[in-house]
Design an enzyme around this catalytic site. Sequence first.
Site, PDB file in Angstrom:
ATOM      1  N   ASN A 165       0.823  -1.220   0.000  1.00 45.88           N
ATOM      2  CA  ASN A 165       0.000   0.000   0.000  1.00 45.88           C
ATOM      3  C   ASN A 165       0.859   1.273   0.000  1.00 45.88           C
ATOM      4  OD1 ASN A 165       1.068   0.034   2.548  1.00 45.88           O
ATOM      5  ND2 ASN A 165      -0.877   0.097   3.641  1.00 45.88           N
TER       6      ASN A 165
ATOM      7  N   GLU B 290       1.499   4.359   7.517  1.00 40.26           N
ATOM      8  CA  GLU B 290       0.459   3.910   6.604  1.00 40.26           C
ATOM      9  C   GLU B 290      -0.064   5.093   5.769  1.00 40.26           C
ATOM     10  OE1 GLU B 290       0.287   0.902   6.198  1.00 40.26           O
ATOM     11  OE2 GLU B 290      -0.184  -0.305   7.963  1.00 40.26           O
TER      12      GLU B 290
END
Length: 240
Positions: free
Chosen positions: A135, A142
Amino acid sequence: MKVHIFDTKEKLYDEVSNYYIERLNKNPNLNLGLATGTTPIPLYDRLIEAYKKGLVSFKGVKAFNLDEYLGLEKNHHQSYYYFMRNQLFNHIDINQNNCFIPSGDNPDHETAKKEYQELLKQNQVDIQLLGIGSNGHIGFNEPNTPFDTKTHVVKLDEKTRIDNSRLFNSLDEVPTHAITMGISEIMNAKEIIVIATGSNKKDAVYEMIKGNISENVPATVLQRHPNVTVYIDKDAASKL
Ligand code: F6R
């Protein structure tokens, strides 16, 4: 950003490990920023082999790891503390007192964060090694992590937990949170080396190199760093 694409993983890891050996022989007191995960293992294997042959020493090295799961004891088989000792530190001549990993087993997260922030303020990393999440995460930063973060506690993306569940008995066992070096601290390294292999990384690699710089894909921030070298195999490069 310099990008090197290799036909085989063997050639890729030979090249990266030779680079580390060369740099360590020139400056035995490097501060190395290290990563865990599957990607660095062949590099660590080669560095251990080189150490055993007397081609390199880690006596003067300080090591700073990117991240650690929250809530796993140090000796848990999936803690990054355990990983680093088994995959590298126990097999080389590094002083284990100079091996630093954010402390994931300290229930006082505030103190754990501050300690690691302070450590990184006192010690600039010379070469930061990075893998990349599918990702686009770097460390455990993140998507949508602000670029100015320092060491912080994160809730892991469901995608990250699913990716990493391959190493646990089940998805339920994968921790939900981690403590990670922040993006601004990663960017403070003098030099950054990114390794990515396999087609499941091709989208993230494409974004990192050619995408718009955006907090949606943390690795795109690396386009702003003056000294980044990316080592990828042809599968990871297949979208470029
Ligand atoms: C590891 C880390 C992560 C990994 C990334 C890729 O310390 O910070 O960003 O580099 O999740 O993991 P692997 O190499 O297992 O594909």
